[in-house]
Every structure is written in C-alpha cells, then in structure tokens.
Design a protein around this motif. Sequence first.
Motif, PDB file in Angstrom:
ATOM      1  N   UNK A 175       0.855  -1.191   0.000  1.00 60.76           N
ATOM      2  CA  UNK A 175       0.000   0.000   0.000  1.00 60.76           C
ATOM      3  C   UNK A 175       0.886   1.234   0.000  1.00 60.76           C
ATOM      4  N   UNK A 176       0.664   2.090  -0.988  1.00 64.70           N
ATOM      5  CA  UNK A 176       1.509   3.256  -1.207  1.00 64.70           C
ATOM      6  C   UNK A 176       0.653   4.508  -1.139  1.00 64.70           C
ATOM      7  N   UNK A 177       1.016   5.425  -0.256  1.00 71.41           N
ATOM      8  CA  UNK A 177       0.339   6.728  -0.187  1.00 71.41           C
ATOM      9  C   UNK A 177       1.354   7.776  -0.604  1.00 71.41           C
ATOM     10  N   UNK A 178       1.018   8.502  -1.661  1.00 69.28           N
ATOM     11  CA  UNK A 178       1.925   9.456  -2.287  1.00 69.28           C
ATOM     12  C   UNK A 178       1.646  10.865  -1.765  1.00 69.28           C
ATOM     13  N   UNK A 179       2.707  11.625  -1.562  1.00 67.30           N
ATOM     14  CA  UNK A 179       2.526  13.036  -1.210  1.00 67.30           C
ATOM     15  C   UNK A 179       1.807  13.738  -2.358  1.00 67.30           C
ATOM     16  N   UNK A 180       0.886  14.604  -2.003  1.00 66.42           N
ATOM     17  CA  UNK A 180      -0.008  15.260  -2.970  1.00 66.42           C
ATOM     18  C   UNK A 180       0.720  15.843  -4.183  1.00 66.42           C
ATOM     19  N   UNK A 181       1.820  16.496  -3.973  1.00 68.90           N
ATOM     20  CA  UNK A 181       2.516  17.181  -5.073  1.00 68.90           C
ATOM     21  C   UNK A 181       3.264  16.231  -6.011  1.00 68.90           C
ATOM     22  N   UNK A 182       3.309  14.948  -5.665  1.00 72.66           N
ATOM     23  CA  UNK A 182       4.060  13.986  -6.483  1.00 72.66           C
ATOM     24  C   UNK A 182       3.182  12.902  -7.108  1.00 72.66           C
ATOM     25  N   UNK A 207       3.890 -14.304 -10.810  1.00 74.81           N
ATOM     26  CA  UNK A 207       2.611 -14.834 -11.265  1.00 74.81           C
ATOM     27  C   UNK A 207       1.602 -13.703 -11.462  1.00 74.81           C
ATOM     28  N   UNK A 208       1.606 -12.761 -10.544  1.00 79.56           N
ATOM     29  CA  UNK A 208       0.665 -11.635 -10.583  1.00 79.56           C
ATOM     30  C   UNK A 208       1.384 -10.401 -10.071  1.00 79.56           C
ATOM     31  N   UNK A 209       1.162  -9.275 -10.735  1.00 81.04           N
ATOM     32  CA  UNK A 209       1.742  -8.000 -10.302  1.00 81.04           C
ATOM     33  C   UNK A 209       0.790  -6.918 -10.790  1.00 81.04           C
ATOM     34  N   UNK A 210      -0.231  -6.665 -10.003  1.00 83.26           N
ATOM     35  CA  UNK A 210      -1.301  -5.761 -10.428  1.00 83.26           C
ATOM     36  C   UNK A 210      -1.306  -4.485  -9.592  1.00 83.26           C
ATOM     37  N   UNK A 211      -1.451  -3.367 -10.291  1.00 79.56           N
ATOM     38  CA  UNK A 211      -1.510  -2.055  -9.658  1.00 79.56           C
ATOM     39  C   UNK A 211      -2.968  -1.617  -9.568  1.00 79.56           C
ATOM     40  N   UNK A 212      -3.350  -1.151  -8.388  1.00 82.51           N
ATOM     41  CA  UNK A 212      -4.722  -0.692  -8.140  1.00 82.51           C
ATOM     42  C   UNK A 212      -4.692   0.730  -7.602  1.00 82.51           C
ATOM     43  N   UNK A 213      -5.684   1.511  -7.991  1.00 79.78           N
ATOM     44  CA  UNK A 213      -5.834   2.885  -7.486  1.00 79.78           C
ATOM     45  C   UNK A 213      -7.024   2.909  -6.541  1.00 79.78           C
ATOM     46  N   UNK A 214      -6.844   3.528  -5.396  1.00 74.09           N
ATOM     47  CA  UNK A 214      -7.907   3.650  -4.408  1.00 74.09           C
ATOM     48  C   UNK A 214      -9.010   4.552  -4.960  1.00 74.09           C
ATOM     49  N   UNK A 215     -10.240   4.107  -4.884  1.00 74.70           N
ATOM     50  CA  UNK A 215     -11.371   4.875  -5.417  1.00 74.70           C
ATOM     51  C   UNK A 215     -11.722   6.089  -4.555  1.00 74.70           C
ATOM     52  N   UNK A 216     -11.309   6.074  -3.290  1.00 68.73           N
ATOM     53  CA  UNK A 216     -11.668   7.154  -2.386  1.00 68.73           C
ATOM     54  C   UNK A 216     -10.507   8.083  -2.044  1.00 68.73           C
ATOM     55  N   UNK A 217      -9.305   7.718  -2.481  1.00 67.84           N
ATOM     56  CA  UNK A 217      -8.128   8.525  -2.157  1.00 67.84           C
ATOM     57  C   UNK A 217      -7.204   8.524  -3.370  1.00 67.84           C
ATOM     58  N   UNK A 269      13.216   2.297  -8.959  1.00 63.95           N
ATOM     59  CA  UNK A 269      11.938   2.789  -8.452  1.00 63.95           C
ATOM     60  C   UNK A 269      12.090   3.265  -7.010  1.00 63.95           C
ATOM     61  N   UNK A 270      12.695   2.443  -6.176  1.00 61.33           N
ATOM     62  CA  UNK A 270      12.875   2.797  -4.765  1.00 61.33           C
ATOM     63  C   UNK A 270      13.632   4.119  -4.634  1.00 61.33           C
ATOM     64  N   UNK A 271      14.689   4.257  -5.406  1.00 56.75           N
ATOM     65  CA  UNK A 271      15.486   5.492  -5.361  1.00 56.75           C
ATOM     66  C   UNK A 271      14.659   6.698  -5.821  1.00 56.75           C
ATOM     67  N   UNK A 272      13.890   6.523  -6.888  1.00 55.96           N
ATOM     68  CA  UNK A 272      13.145   7.644  -7.474  1.00 55.96           C
ATOM     69  C   UNK A 272      11.934   8.093  -6.664  1.00 55.96           C
ATOM     70  N   UNK A 273      11.410   7.241  -5.787  1.00 54.06           N
ATOM     71  CA  UNK A 273      10.261   7.661  -4.976  1.00 54.06           C
ATOM     72  C   UNK A 273      10.668   8.119  -3.576  1.00 54.06           C
ATOM     73  N   UNK A 274      11.946   8.061  -3.298  1.00 48.70           N
ATOM     74  CA  UNK A 274      12.430   8.493  -1.993  1.00 48.70           C
ATOM     75  C   UNK A 274      11.972   9.925  -1.712  1.00 48.70           C
ATOM     76  N   UNK A 275      11.406  10.143  -0.558  1.00 51.63           N
ATOM     77  CA  UNK A 275      10.888  11.439  -0.107  1.00 51.63           C
ATOM     78  C   UNK A 275       9.628  11.898  -0.847  1.00 51.63           C
ATOM     79  N   UNK A 276       9.018  11.033  -1.649  1.00 49.46           N
ATOM     80  CA  UNK A 276       7.797  11.398  -2.373  1.00 49.46           C
ATOM     81  C   UNK A 276       6.572  10.654  -1.849  1.00 49.46           C
TER      82      UNK A 276
END
Length: 98
Positions: A9-16, A39-49, A77-84
């Motif tokens: 579960x990933x929560x992103x800072x608003x500006x990023x 086997x599976x690697x699916x990305x989902x977007x929260x409908x309420x956030x 990916x890990x490096x590029x999302x640091x602090x975001x």
Amino acid sequence: MSKIVIVAKIKVKESFIEEVYSLLVDLHKSTHKNDFGCIQYDLHKDLEDKSSFTFIETWENTEVLDAHMQKEHFLSFVKNVEDKLESLEINKLQKQEI
C-alpha cells in the motif's frame, strides 16, 4: 513451496501523485517483462483517495521475490520515490493451499 503474496500500500505526497504514478506504471511494466517467477503483479488505485495505490503481487517463492528486489528496475523505483511518499505498508503473506 507455497506462493508468496505481497500487498503493498503506497500513499503518495499530494505534489508527487502524477510523477509517482508514472513510476508505478514503469515498475509494473518492467516487472512483467523481466521477472521470472512473477505470477501476478497488479496495480490498483484507491477509489476514495487519489493519492493511494496498492500493488497485489503473487510470486512463485521467496527466492524469486528476493531476486525481484535486487533488479535494477526495482532499485531504480525505490530510489526515485524516496521522499515522495507519505507512507508505504508492505504485507508479505504466504498463500495457503487449501
């Protein structure tokens, strides 16, 4: 050996949100292309956030998951999302064969 299921579960800072979403899509594509044992690697977007995303993943075993986490596309990916990110919650589960 039992399959490994990851719920990340990933929560992103608003500006990023747009930037990180693009990175999530790139990670998704690279993982499907380059990771044996995924086997599976699916990305989902929260409908309420609009700033929350969830990866639901299934891996053949711990070894292929560990290999994924050492691949260049994952490390980049890990490096590029640091602090975001506001938060990152990773649940590692073992699928029960019933």
